[in-house]
Write an enzyme that holds these catalytic residues in place. Sequence first.
Site, mmCIF file in Angstrom:
data_model
loop_
_atom_site.group_PDB
_atom_site.id
_atom_site.type_symbol
_atom_site.label_atom_id
_atom_site.label_comp_id
_atom_site.label_asym_id
_atom_site.label_seq_id
_atom_site.Cartn_x
_atom_site.Cartn_y
_atom_site.Cartn_z
ATOM 1 N N LYS A 62 42.205 32.935 39.794
ATOM 2 C CA LYS A 62 41.312 31.767 39.680
ATOM 3 C C LYS A 62 41.077 31.148 41.055
ATOM 4 O O LYS A 62 39.983 30.686 41.359
ATOM 5 C CB LYS A 62 41.914 30.743 38.702
ATOM 6 C CG LYS A 62 41.878 31.247 37.251
ATOM 7 C CD LYS A 62 42.552 30.302 36.282
ATOM 8 C CE LYS A 62 44.041 30.427 36.313
ATOM 9 N NZ LYS A 62 44.780 29.816 35.216
ATOM 10 N N LYS A 63 42.108 31.141 41.897
ATOM 11 C CA LYS A 63 41.966 30.608 43.266
ATOM 12 C C LYS A 63 40.999 31.493 44.060
ATOM 13 O O LYS A 63 40.138 31.006 44.773
ATOM 14 C CB LYS A 63 43.311 30.590 44.003
ATOM 15 C CG LYS A 63 44.378 29.764 43.366
ATOM 16 C CD LYS A 63 44.253 28.304 43.687
ATOM 17 C CE LYS A 63 44.417 27.491 42.457
ATOM 18 N NZ LYS A 63 43.803 26.210 42.414
ATOM 19 N N SER A 97 47.364 35.584 37.238
ATOM 20 C CA SER A 97 46.562 34.583 36.539
ATOM 21 C C SER A 97 46.195 33.432 37.482
ATOM 22 O O SER A 97 45.036 33.033 37.596
ATOM 23 C CB SER A 97 47.363 34.076 35.331
ATOM 24 O OG SER A 97 46.920 32.831 34.895
ATOM 25 N N THR A 153 44.696 17.354 35.322
ATOM 26 C CA THR A 153 43.864 16.516 36.197
ATOM 27 C C THR A 153 42.537 16.145 35.537
ATOM 28 O O THR A 153 42.051 15.026 35.687
ATOM 29 C CB THR A 153 43.626 17.282 37.520
ATOM 30 O OG1 THR A 153 44.902 17.536 38.099
ATOM 31 C CG2 THR A 153 42.781 16.497 38.484
ATOM 32 N N ASP A 203 42.813 24.742 49.040
ATOM 33 C CA ASP A 203 42.954 24.507 47.599
ATOM 34 C C ASP A 203 44.442 24.304 47.327
ATOM 35 O O ASP A 203 45.284 24.745 48.110
ATOM 36 C CB ASP A 203 42.440 25.762 46.863
ATOM 37 C CG ASP A 203 42.165 25.510 45.389
ATOM 38 O OD1 ASP A 203 42.548 24.447 44.870
ATOM 39 O OD2 ASP A 203 41.586 26.411 44.749
ATOM 40 N N LYS A 204 44.761 23.602 46.241
ATOM 41 C CA LYS A 204 46.172 23.477 45.879
ATOM 42 C C LYS A 204 46.335 23.760 44.392
ATOM 43 O O LYS A 204 45.374 23.619 43.614
ATOM 44 C CB LYS A 204 46.735 22.104 46.243
ATOM 45 C CG LYS A 204 46.217 21.026 45.369
ATOM 46 C CD LYS A 204 47.142 20.008 44.788
ATOM 47 C CE LYS A 204 48.465 20.103 44.293
ATOM 48 N NZ LYS A 204 48.648 19.339 43.012
ATOM 49 N N HIS A 205 47.532 24.166 44.032
ATOM 50 C CA HIS A 205 47.796 24.429 42.617
ATOM 51 C C HIS A 205 49.205 23.952 42.304
ATOM 52 O O HIS A 205 50.148 24.253 43.037
ATOM 53 C CB HIS A 205 47.701 25.940 42.331
ATOM 54 C CG HIS A 205 47.962 26.284 40.907
ATOM 55 N ND1 HIS A 205 46.969 26.318 39.958
ATOM 56 C CD2 HIS A 205 49.106 26.580 40.265
ATOM 57 C CE1 HIS A 205 47.500 26.623 38.786
ATOM 58 N NE2 HIS A 205 48.795 26.783 38.947
ATOM 59 N N SER A 206 49.319 23.193 41.213
ATOM 60 C CA SER A 206 50.653 22.815 40.762
ATOM 61 C C SER A 206 50.911 23.592 39.483
ATOM 62 O O SER A 206 50.002 23.756 38.659
ATOM 63 C CB SER A 206 50.669 21.305 40.475
ATOM 64 O OG SER A 206 51.717 21.008 39.578
ATOM 65 N N ARG A 243 48.047 36.360 25.966
ATOM 66 C CA ARG A 243 49.451 36.152 26.394
ATOM 67 C C ARG A 243 50.055 34.965 25.657
ATOM 68 O O ARG A 243 51.210 34.976 25.259
ATOM 69 C CB ARG A 243 49.505 35.905 27.907
ATOM 70 C CG ARG A 243 49.292 37.162 28.721
ATOM 71 C CD ARG A 243 49.107 36.825 30.185
ATOM 72 N NE ARG A 243 50.239 36.109 30.736
ATOM 73 C CZ ARG A 243 50.147 35.211 31.724
ATOM 74 N NH1 ARG A 243 48.975 34.929 32.274
ATOM 75 N NH2 ARG A 243 51.218 34.611 32.172
HETATM 76 N N1 URA Z 1 49.384 28.745 34.678
HETATM 77 C C1 URA Z 1 48.400 29.660 34.852
HETATM 78 O O1 URA Z 1 47.330 29.364 35.359
HETATM 79 N N2 URA Z 1 48.643 30.927 34.426
HETATM 80 C C2 URA Z 1 49.809 31.311 33.869
HETATM 81 O O2 URA Z 1 49.955 32.471 33.537
HETATM 82 C C3 URA Z 1 50.809 30.343 33.701
HETATM 83 C C4 URA Z 1 50.574 29.061 34.126
#
Ligand code: URA
Length: 435
Positions: free
Chosen positions: A188-189, A184, A121, A81-84, A169
């Site tokens: 999710k990952k 956070s 995306t 998986d990737k996250h930007s 938040r």
């Molecule tokens: N992106 C996220 O998914 N969570 C955060 O807290 C900040 C940016």
Amino acid sequence: MKFNPIEFIEKKRDGGCHTKEEIQALVDSVMNSRLPDYQLAAWLMAVYFNGLDEEETMYLTKALANSGETIIYADNEKIIDKHSTGGVGDKTTLILIPLVAACGATISKLSGPGLGYTGGTVDKLESIPNMKIHLSEVQFRRQVENIGCAVSGHSAKLAPAEKKFYKLRDVTGTVPSIPLITSSIISKKLAGGAFGYLFDVKFGSGAFMRKESDARLLAESLVSISKKLGKKCIAVITNMEQPLGEFVGNSAEVYESIMVLSGSGPSDTRELCVTLGAYMLNMADICSTVEEGLLLCENALDNGSALAKFAELIKAQGGDPLIVFNPQSIFPSTKLVYEIKSDKKGYLSKLDAKLIGEGLRALGGGRQKQEDKIDSAVAIRLLAKVGSPIKNNETILKLYYNTQEQIDRAMPYLNICWNVSDRAEKNKLIIDYIK
Ligand code: URA
């Protein structure tokens, strides 16, 4: 365990450390709606000032991830998986999914819509006619098994407590806290089931982290917590002072992605995708070195296999796969085009990503309010990048738009987003790797 919210808040206010049981009790009370928002907000602010240590961050991440459904893949499936952390013109996910899948890796990607002035995306893929972006868990898993890749909007059922935390938040000034951002993102990952993560942590005017030093702290925290959770992981720190690539805008970014997948396209977008792709292939044990991964990615872009995989992905999700062989069909088809030209010669010394992101949002390519509809055809084309030589009267930006109102709203941002000076250095795109 009996949970006393007042004592819990006071403990963090006074710099104390929470136990695993206390953090689990906090997340349970949020999920059971027993904890009022004002108490959660008070605790979040105490964390903003006093932080969480690694153990607390890991407990919070796990508790958020396990607050809803989780996707479970067998470890030997080696799903990556990737996250930007988000930026302007960041279309890397659109390219990386088919690219690494064409090279033999399996990638499962849950994505979000645009946030603020940064693109998402989900919004970009929605500009492909009929493309389904919200897949059920069964469809998602089946597609990952069948073609090695899938992309879907976040399901409300995965990590629901994280959504409640994030919402609060967002309105209490507690987003910019490294442990809260870490928990956070990783929760999710974790709920998404992959065994390895690549994080693209951006800094600069168009990024969530303005300073390189803050991006580095976040990257170190993401890597450290992922490893503690038994995941393979790498973070790449990249520059987002100027937008990535040549186009900013939803359908225009799909167009640019197709160009890169066809072996052409702007060199910065290609460089970033090939580099991130190589690290992902190495993480998935498709190759034993990153150098080998770079070659595999270069070849997949040049021999048409990555493009063919993109067509397969679009077809599997209900869209028209032929757009990849006729990219002009997705090129911005607006009624009007306006060119911003330089009034002097020199070098482009500024191309401010945040102002360009705001300009696109004002053109209608992003949302002011959550319920706003996006005009996916509007776009900004960057005809020069920082460090490029510029002639007098040369076009710097080309704006694709549909109404006078759109351009009137956007010009205050776009008139001041660039600058030409006597001298300018090119920006370095990839700054560092944290393993
Ligand atoms: N992106 C996220 O998914 N969570 C955060 O807290 C900040 C940016």
